[in-house]
Scaffold this motif. Structure first.
Motif, PDB file in Angstrom:
ATOM      1  N   ASP A 140       0.942  -1.255   0.035  1.00 33.56           N
ATOM      2  CA  ASP A 140       0.030  -0.004   0.023  1.00 33.56           C
ATOM      3  C   ASP A 140       0.941   1.233   0.122  1.00 33.56           C
ATOM      4  O   ASP A 140       0.606   2.509  -0.513  1.00 33.56           O
ATOM      5  CB  ASP A 140      -0.942   0.012   1.439  1.00 33.56           C
ATOM      6  N   MET A 141       1.996   1.140   0.530  1.00 30.78           N
ATOM      7  CA  MET A 141       2.901   2.039   0.667  1.00 30.78           C
ATOM      8  C   MET A 141       4.277   1.657   0.166  1.00 30.78           C
ATOM      9  O   MET A 141       4.680   0.641   0.610  1.00 30.78           O
ATOM     10  CB  MET A 141       3.167   2.920   2.088  1.00 30.78           C
ATOM     11  N   VAL A 142       5.170   2.412  -0.735  1.00 36.90           N
ATOM     12  CA  VAL A 142       6.668   1.989  -0.836  1.00 36.90           C
ATOM     13  C   VAL A 142       7.250   3.288  -0.575  1.00 36.90           C
ATOM     14  O   VAL A 142       7.169   4.298  -1.155  1.00 36.90           O
ATOM     15  CB  VAL A 142       6.582   1.668  -2.336  1.00 36.90           C
ATOM     16  N   ILE A 143       8.159   3.062   0.426  1.00 37.19           N
ATOM     17  CA  ILE A 143       8.914   4.389   1.177  1.00 37.19           C
ATOM     18  C   ILE A 143      10.366   3.890   0.952  1.00 37.19           C
ATOM     19  O   ILE A 143      11.022   2.972   1.451  1.00 37.19           O
ATOM     20  CB  ILE A 143       8.771   4.435   2.532  1.00 37.19           C
ATOM     21  N   GLY A 144      11.146   4.987   0.128  1.00 33.55           N
ATOM     22  CA  GLY A 144      12.619   4.785  -0.119  1.00 33.55           C
ATOM     23  C   GLY A 144      13.610   5.805   0.577  1.00 33.55           C
ATOM     24  O   GLY A 144      13.188   6.659   0.914  1.00 33.55           O
ATOM     25  N   GLY A 145      14.750   5.190   0.759  1.00 33.35           N
ATOM     26  CA  GLY A 145      15.929   5.915   1.193  1.00 33.35           C
ATOM     27  C   GLY A 145      17.010   5.583   0.516  1.00 33.35           C
ATOM     28  O   GLY A 145      17.102   4.684  -0.323  1.00 33.35           O
ATOM     29  N   HIS A 146      18.312   6.000   0.680  1.00 32.91           N
ATOM     30  CA  HIS A 146      19.653   5.819   0.115  1.00 32.91           C
ATOM     31  C   HIS A 146      20.244   6.781  -0.802  1.00 32.91           C
ATOM     32  O   HIS A 146      21.308   7.044  -0.558  1.00 32.91           O
ATOM     33  CB  HIS A 146      19.775   4.512  -0.526  1.00 32.91           C
ATOM     34  N   PRO A 147      19.480   7.520  -1.630  1.00 37.38           N
ATOM     35  CA  PRO A 147      20.265   8.522  -2.329  1.00 37.38           C
ATOM     36  C   PRO A 147      20.835   9.610  -1.551  1.00 37.38           C
ATOM     37  O   PRO A 147      21.614  10.549  -2.149  1.00 37.38           O
ATOM     38  CB  PRO A 147      19.114   9.075  -3.338  1.00 37.38           C
ATOM     39  N   HIS A 148      20.393   9.925  -0.505  1.00 34.26           N
ATOM     40  CA  HIS A 148      20.880  11.110   0.424  1.00 34.26           C
ATOM     41  C   HIS A 148      20.500  12.467  -0.286  1.00 34.26           C
ATOM     42  O   HIS A 148      21.186  13.426   0.255  1.00 34.26           O
ATOM     43  CB  HIS A 148      22.366  10.876   0.446  1.00 34.26           C
ATOM     44  N   VAL A 149      19.520  12.565  -1.196  1.00 31.57           N
ATOM     45  CA  VAL A 149      18.880  13.584  -1.395  1.00 31.57           C
ATOM     46  C   VAL A 149      17.518  13.290  -1.688  1.00 31.57           C
ATOM     47  O   VAL A 149      17.010  12.157  -1.938  1.00 31.57           O
ATOM     48  CB  VAL A 149      19.509  14.229  -3.021  1.00 31.57           C
ATOM     49  N   LEU A 150      16.535  14.431  -1.639  1.00 31.17           N
ATOM     50  CA  LEU A 150      15.283  14.220  -1.534  1.00 31.17           C
ATOM     51  C   LEU A 150      14.847  13.833  -3.280  1.00 31.17           C
ATOM     52  O   LEU A 150      15.573  14.136  -4.244  1.00 31.17           O
ATOM     53  CB  LEU A 150      14.503  15.467  -1.591  1.00 31.17           C
ATOM     54  N   GLN A 151      13.972  13.093  -3.281  1.00 26.37           N
ATOM     55  CA  GLN A 151      13.299  12.443  -4.463  1.00 26.37           C
ATOM     56  C   GLN A 151      11.819  12.713  -4.428  1.00 26.37           C
ATOM     57  O   GLN A 151      11.307  12.587  -3.416  1.00 26.37           O
ATOM     58  CB  GLN A 151      13.787  11.123  -5.133  1.00 26.37           C
ATOM     59  N   PRO A 152      10.890  12.755  -5.535  1.00 23.75           N
ATOM     60  CA  PRO A 152       9.458  13.078  -5.293  1.00 23.75           C
ATOM     61  C   PRO A 152       8.808  12.038  -4.681  1.00 23.75           C
ATOM     62  O   PRO A 152       9.180  11.058  -4.157  1.00 23.75           O
ATOM     63  CB  PRO A 152       8.983  13.112  -6.778  1.00 23.75           C
ATOM     64  N   VAL A 153       7.692  12.441  -4.176  1.00 30.73           N
ATOM     65  CA  VAL A 153       6.484  11.824  -3.613  1.00 30.73           C
ATOM     66  C   VAL A 153       5.378  11.895  -4.732  1.00 30.73           C
ATOM     67  O   VAL A 153       5.084  12.802  -5.210  1.00 30.73           O
ATOM     68  CB  VAL A 153       6.059  12.459  -2.091  1.00 30.73           C
ATOM     69  N   GLU A 154       4.782  10.632  -4.668  1.00 26.49           N
ATOM     70  CA  GLU A 154       3.800  10.314  -5.503  1.00 26.49           C
ATOM     71  C   GLU A 154       2.360   9.707  -4.925  1.00 26.49           C
ATOM     72  O   GLU A 154       2.802   8.391  -4.267  1.00 26.49           O
ATOM     73  CB  GLU A 154       4.078   9.771  -6.769  1.00 26.49           C
ATOM     74  N   VAL A 155       1.123  10.249  -4.810  1.00 24.16           N
ATOM     75  CA  VAL A 155       0.386   9.361  -4.486  1.00 24.16           C
ATOM     76  C   VAL A 155      -0.346   9.021  -5.917  1.00 24.16           C
ATOM     77  O   VAL A 155      -0.629   9.996  -6.690  1.00 24.16           O
ATOM     78  CB  VAL A 155      -0.724  10.189  -3.731  1.00 24.16           C
ATOM     79  N   LYS A 156      -0.561   7.752  -6.135  1.00 25.56           N
ATOM     80  CA  LYS A 156      -0.985   7.310  -7.563  1.00 25.56           C
ATOM     81  C   LYS A 156      -2.132   6.352  -7.102  1.00 25.56           C
ATOM     82  O   LYS A 156      -2.321   5.866  -5.929  1.00 25.56           O
ATOM     83  CB  LYS A 156       0.090   6.752  -8.437  1.00 25.56           C
ATOM     84  N   GLU A 157      -2.939   5.998  -8.267  1.00 22.06           N
ATOM     85  CA  GLU A 157      -3.818   4.894  -8.329  1.00 22.06           C
ATOM     86  C   GLU A 157      -3.396   3.707  -8.880  1.00 22.06           C
ATOM     87  O   GLU A 157      -2.951   3.715 -10.064  1.00 22.06           O
ATOM     88  CB  GLU A 157      -5.166   5.209  -8.911  1.00 22.06           C
ATOM     89  N   VAL A 158      -3.481   2.525  -8.275  1.00 26.44           N
ATOM     90  CA  VAL A 158      -3.066   1.079  -8.789  1.00 26.44           C
ATOM     91  C   VAL A 158      -4.242   0.143  -8.629  1.00 26.44           C
ATOM     92  O   VAL A 158      -4.628  -0.052  -7.341  1.00 26.44           O
ATOM     93  CB  VAL A 158      -1.910   0.791  -7.879  1.00 26.44           C
ATOM     94  N   LYS A 159      -4.796  -0.170  -9.726  1.00 24.78           N
ATOM     95  CA  LYS A 159      -5.863  -1.189  -9.534  1.00 24.78           C
ATOM     96  C   LYS A 159      -6.972  -0.719  -8.904  1.00 24.78           C
ATOM     97  O   LYS A 159      -7.664  -1.223  -7.877  1.00 24.78           O
ATOM     98  CB  LYS A 159      -5.414  -2.552  -9.080  1.00 24.78           C
ATOM     99  N   GLY A 160      -7.274   0.743  -8.969  1.00 24.54           N
ATOM    100  CA  GLY A 160      -8.500   1.300  -8.231  1.00 24.54           C
ATOM    101  C   GLY A 160      -8.465   1.708  -6.868  1.00 24.54           C
ATOM    102  O   GLY A 160      -9.261   2.185  -6.244  1.00 24.54           O
ATOM    103  N   GLU A 161      -7.126   1.544  -6.383  1.00 26.01           N
ATOM    104  CA  GLU A 161      -6.567   2.003  -4.802  1.00 26.01           C
ATOM    105  C   GLU A 161      -5.665   3.024  -5.022  1.00 26.01           C
ATOM    106  O   GLU A 161      -4.783   2.877  -5.611  1.00 26.01           O
ATOM    107  CB  GLU A 161      -6.318   0.702  -4.030  1.00 26.01           C
ATOM    108  N   LYS A 162      -5.717   3.886  -3.942  1.00 24.42           N
ATOM    109  CA  LYS A 162      -4.781   4.952  -3.885  1.00 24.42           C
ATOM    110  C   LYS A 162      -3.535   4.238  -2.918  1.00 24.42           C
ATOM    111  O   LYS A 162      -3.722   3.751  -2.161  1.00 24.42           O
ATOM    112  CB  LYS A 162      -5.274   6.042  -2.877  1.00 24.42           C
TER     113      LYS A 162
END
Length: 455
Positions: free
Chosen positions: A236-258
């Protein structure tokens, strides 16, 4: 507890704009990489006590962290023991994790490219430190039995069950021998883990991944492929780290679910001072249970900049949301640092304006309660000091006073246990909380540069 203090307690801690959730919703909070470079370790050393102190690093984000139901931090160091050292193979003082727990983090993830920095001893000692603190953690394990018993990490809160998964792309070419286990990004392993999570009948699956290309502000193909894999497996959520800089955040619809993806949360705290590396963000997400199903609600982010500043006996690496600090403490952020501060927030907002969607910026300057708290930290505040033995009383620990009890490092290097954040000397003297204690208090004034007993 007196009526006066009850009112104070309610006003101070529990009126934040991003309010604590009710029984049918959950507030999540995520932060990025927690590093300990050599400069940070040296800055935290209190020569007076031959100890390390990190509490002040987190004091400006503490209200947000404590206000979430589930607050998750990526511990990108080991607690392998002395000699403490920074890059390239980290071994941080255990006081770092103590301060994370004190700040309100209740889940620590440990699978990252520095998990094996201290060898097998480092993996085990890190888990020992976290177990001693009583904080939930996941990502590395002493053996297969421990992993089978505790993974996926299950959190039960507000009538919802949450499974938390944690994996890393690698460990810098280092490895540890069996029976120790590091969670690597591996399709077969992860497929089995997701299956187990689904069979636990959880309401939500959160997958945290250590991935991506360092210092790049946009996700690469590797991240996009694994994000799709996780959603295909039921995340339901995929939360990332490691690049040591900010990358974007996206709320998206996958198979009809946020769904919620954070490609990289940046550096929560580090000694990387170059442009885009000197900060990160706090990501806050609300999940509501509607008709028996968990549904993603409001998503907000708070950009945070890291500011090393010598204060009496220690040098905190302050984690600062955007706020006019110099209004309350002139010169707190010097002119040269203010330029870097402004560039970080400008860069971050430009990146998110172009590439993020579904999240809005939460600004602490718009919250009167947080601004009042910041003002006290910057200008100074009054409190009641008691002997530490007083706070061992179970009734005190379980009382409504707990959020106002805090340990202070005085400007002289000594430690003190105090209650309250009072605006004036009159307020601290009128707060009749002594009925809850056996000992008589001292009245004290606390600021970054002094700790003064008021006769």
């Amino acid at each position: 507890m007196s009526k006066f203090l009850s009112v104070l307690l309610t006003i101070f801690w529990f009126s934040l704009s991003f309010a604590q959730s009710d029984s049918s919703s959950l507030n999540f909070l995520f932060v990025g990489d927690i590093m300990q470079h050599g400069g940070q370790i040296a800055g935290a050393y209190n020569v007076k006590k031959d100890a390390y102190d990190y509490r002040d690093c987190f004091q400006y984000v503490k209200p947000l962290v404590k206000n979430a139901d589930i607050s998750i931090a990526n511990l990108e160091v080991t607690h392998a023991g002395k000699p403490y050292k920074g890059y390239p193979q980290f071994s941080a003082p255990p006081e770092l994790s103590e301060s994370l727990v004190d700040a309100g983090f209740n889940v620590i993830i440990t699978a990252n490219n520095h998990s094996c920095d201290g060898g097998s001893k480092g993996v085990v000692k890190t888990l020992d430190v976290l177990d001693k603190l009583g904080v939930k953690h996941t990502g590395t394990f002493r053996n297969k039995q421990e992993r089978n018993t505790n993974y996926p990490l299950l959190i039960e809160k507000n009538g919802m069950n949450v499974a938390i998964l944690n994996y890393t792309y690698g460990t810098n070419g280092l490895s540890v021998a069996a029976p120790l286990i590091i969670n690597y990004i591996d399709s077969a392993v992860m497929q089995a883990d997701f299956k187990k999570a689904r069979e636990m009948n959880v309401d939500l699956i959160v997958c945290t991944l250590h991935w991506g290309t360092e210092y790049q502000s946009l996700p690469n193909a590797y991240q996009k492929n694994w994000e799709k894999f996780c959603y295909d497996q039921g995340a339901d959520m995929v939360i990332g780290g490691h690049p040591h800089v900010l990358q974007p955040v996206e709320v998206k619809e996958v198979k009809g679910e946020k769904k919620l993806t954070a490609w990289s949360l940046g550096n929560f705290v580090s000694n990387q001072r170059d442009r885009t590396k000197d900060g990160g963000m706090i990501l806050m997400a609300e999940v509501n249970k509607i008709a028996g199903k968990a549904v993603l609600g409001k998503v907000e982010h708070v950009f945070t900049w890291v500011y090393p500043r010598q204060e009496a006996v220690v040098k905190p690496f302050y984690i600062l949301p955007d706020f006019d600090y110099n209004k309350y403490r002139p010169g707190f952020i010097d002119a040269e640092s203010k330029v870097k501060y402004d560039v970080f927030f400008s860069d971050s907002r430009a990146l998110f304006k172009e590439h993020s969607r579904g999240t809005s910026e939460f600004k602490v300057s718009g919250d009167a309660v947080i601004e009042g708290y910041y003002g006290k930290l910057l200008k100074g505040y009054y409190a009641q000091e008691y002997p530490y033995e007083v706070f061992k009383n179970a009734e005190i620990i379980d009382s409504g006073l707990k959020p106002l009890i805090h340990k202070v490092l005085g400007a002289d290097g000594e430690y003190h246990w105090v209650v309250g954040y009072f605006e004036t000397e009159s307020d601290v003297r009128k707060a009749h909380i002594t009925e809850a204690f056996i000992a008589r208090p001292k009245f004290v004034f606390i600021s970054p540069t002094e700790y003064k007993v008021i006769p």
